[in-house]
Motif scaffolding. Structure first.
Motif: not given
Length: 324
Positions: A184-207
């Motif tokens: 997890x080093x260097x990652x935005x934890x709130x965006x990639x790990x603990x976001x309470x709102x599902x964000x499809x744009x985070x996903x590798x394939x954007x869906x």
């Protein structure tokens, strides 16, 4: 600091020391998977898709507009693209309690057990096709490491968010901190790990794809005494050397989904053939001509990615030649 938090940190430190003593270091494997070519690794004629280690690949407006998702119910027989993923904010009515947990089991002891395990197995080996092999379970052959799944974007960034368990009647949080720091080093934890709102744009394939952990729990797919968050948490701990009574069940689920005869694996490869796509290549630009890998059912691609498997050129060539 609460008694549980102090005990959890102590267990994590002990496990890190045991991992180091046993040589269970996964950083070099993950870095190789993220794009470093080894001398003895065969490269196909077609250029492999680039793997980013800090953010997911680009998504086109056409891919991002995809609205159909698969369900994580391995018993469902319909095409995975026919199911709708519900909001992670939803709170489904719990079904019957998981058969894996006794209602009288002490909650504090249960929570303590999640971080008190000791690694007993070495890390997997990796073959020239990028497939991982675990000595204790030869039929389990994923080709994505937990670190790669996290860094490339998965679960809409919500997998490690604070989770209220309807079965345990308590909220679980901060358990992502038991992951190795290298993952997890260097990652935005709130965006990639603990976001309470599902964000499809985070996903590798954007869906968007899949169901929420709450829905997995309501369906009875969570073995609470081992992994309160289900499959991916189990995979992280299995990779790090833990072995437990839930291993056979989870590996059986993986095989039904993306194993050699797994339903979603075959569905995805079949779509490649139907669309006439023969190469696993870089996704390219939105202005590129023809069909791109990212356009071959991005929802099923993302689902397979969550289950630690992605299409490699060797598997695609074999499916074109043999249909399996």
């Amino acid at each position: 600091m609460s008694e549980y938090e102090a005990r959890r940190l102590e267990n994590i430190k002990r496990n890190e020391a045991l991992v180091k003593n046993l040589g269970l270091q996964t950083g070099s494997i993950a870095r190789d998977e993220a794009g470093r070519k080894t001398a003895d690794r065969k490269q196909p004629a077609a250029k492999r898709r680039k793997l980013h280690t800090s953010q997911p690949t680009r998504t086109s407006a056409r891919i991002a507009s995809t609205s159909t998702q698969p369900t994580y119910n391995e018993d469902a027989q319909q095409d995975p693209s026919l199911s709708k993923r519900k909001s992670h904010k939803s709170a489904p009515v719990p079904r019957s309690p998981s058969p894996h947990l006794s209602p009288t089991q002490d909650l504090k002891a249960l929570i303590a057990n999640w971080s008190s395990w000791t690694p007993t197995q070495p890390p997997p080996t990796r073959d020239v096709e990028g497939t991982y092999h675990f000595a204790s379970h030869p039929q389990f052959t994923p080709n994505k490491s937990p670190e790669a799944i996290i860094r490339e974007g998965s679960f809409g960034g919500t997998y490690w968010r604070p989770l209220y368990s309807h079965h345990l009647h308590t909220t679980i949080s901060e358990d992502w901190r038991e992951l190795p720091l290298s993952w997890t080093s260097g990652l935005d934890a709130q965006k990639y790990l603990t976001n309470e709102t599902y964000d499809p744009e985070v996903n590798k394939y954007g869906v968007s794809c899949g169901q929420s952990i709450e829905e997995w729990e309501a369906a009875g797919w969570i073995a609470h005494e081992h992994d309160v968050r289900g499959w991916f948490q189990w995979y992280c701990r299995f990779w790090l050397g833990r072995r437990c009574a839930d291993d056979e069940r989870q590996i059986s689920r993986w095989r039904k989904c993306v194993g050699e005869t797994g339903r979603w694996r075959r569905t995805l490869l079949r779509k490649y053939v139907q669309m006439g796509v023969r190469s696993v290549t870089d996704e390219g630009d939105d202005e590129g001509d023809g069909e791109e890998k990212g356009d071959v059912s991005p929802v099923v691609h993302q689902t397979c990615h969550h289950w630690a498997w992605e299409v490699r050129q060797e598997a695609l060539d074999r499916f074109w030649a043999e249909g399996k």
